[in-house]
Write a protein that holds these residues in place. Sequence first.
Motif, mmCIF file in Angstrom:
data_model
loop_
_atom_site.group_PDB
_atom_site.id
_atom_site.type_symbol
_atom_site.label_atom_id
_atom_site.label_comp_id
_atom_site.label_asym_id
_atom_site.label_seq_id
_atom_site.Cartn_x
_atom_site.Cartn_y
_atom_site.Cartn_z
ATOM 1 N N ALA A 1 0.831 -1.192 0.000
ATOM 2 C CA ALA A 1 0.000 0.000 0.000
ATOM 3 C C ALA A 1 0.868 1.245 0.000
ATOM 4 O O ALA A 1 1.935 1.263 0.622
ATOM 5 C CB ALA A 1 -0.912 0.009 1.226
ATOM 6 N N GLU B 1 -4.883 0.940 7.812
ATOM 7 C CA GLU B 1 -5.149 0.688 6.391
ATOM 8 C C GLU B 1 -5.972 1.797 5.752
ATOM 9 O O GLU B 1 -5.823 2.070 4.566
ATOM 10 C CB GLU B 1 -5.865 -0.651 6.227
ATOM 11 N N TRP C 1 -3.440 0.637 -3.521
ATOM 12 C CA TRP C 1 -3.175 -0.736 -3.123
ATOM 13 C C TRP C 1 -2.835 -1.600 -4.332
ATOM 14 O O TRP C 1 -3.366 -1.397 -5.434
ATOM 15 C CB TRP C 1 -4.426 -1.322 -2.446
#
Length: 124
Positions: free
Chosen positions: A97, A108, A114
């Motif tokens: 990422a 996240e 990603w």
Amino acid sequence: QVYVAETGGGLVQAGDSLRLSCVASGPTLARNAMGWFRQGPGKGFEFVATTTYSGTTVIYGDSVKGRFTISRDNTKNTMYLQMTNLKPEDTAVYFCAAKIGMVASVEESEYEYWGQGTQVNVSS
């Protein structure tokens, strides 16, 4: 256009080592922080490691501390995850990422870009 892609997954035995690579490029990724996350079978998303652009700040998840090493070669727009002493519980899809901005993050939700993920299987 932003491009993020992981390579290097595979099937290994417990105790083996494996290195994952991630290429990330794009006009919004100047001096950006990057990270690795994973999702094992039947498990939730798990933070693995993150690094700033310079590599001076790195953070590891508790389950991989002392076994995994995150690094990057900015001349190649590439980040690495060196995994040693692999365990069956490390079996997962590993995601690279990239985030806009320099601050490394374990969340996240703070990553905008990603890769598709690469499968790592560790047999006992």
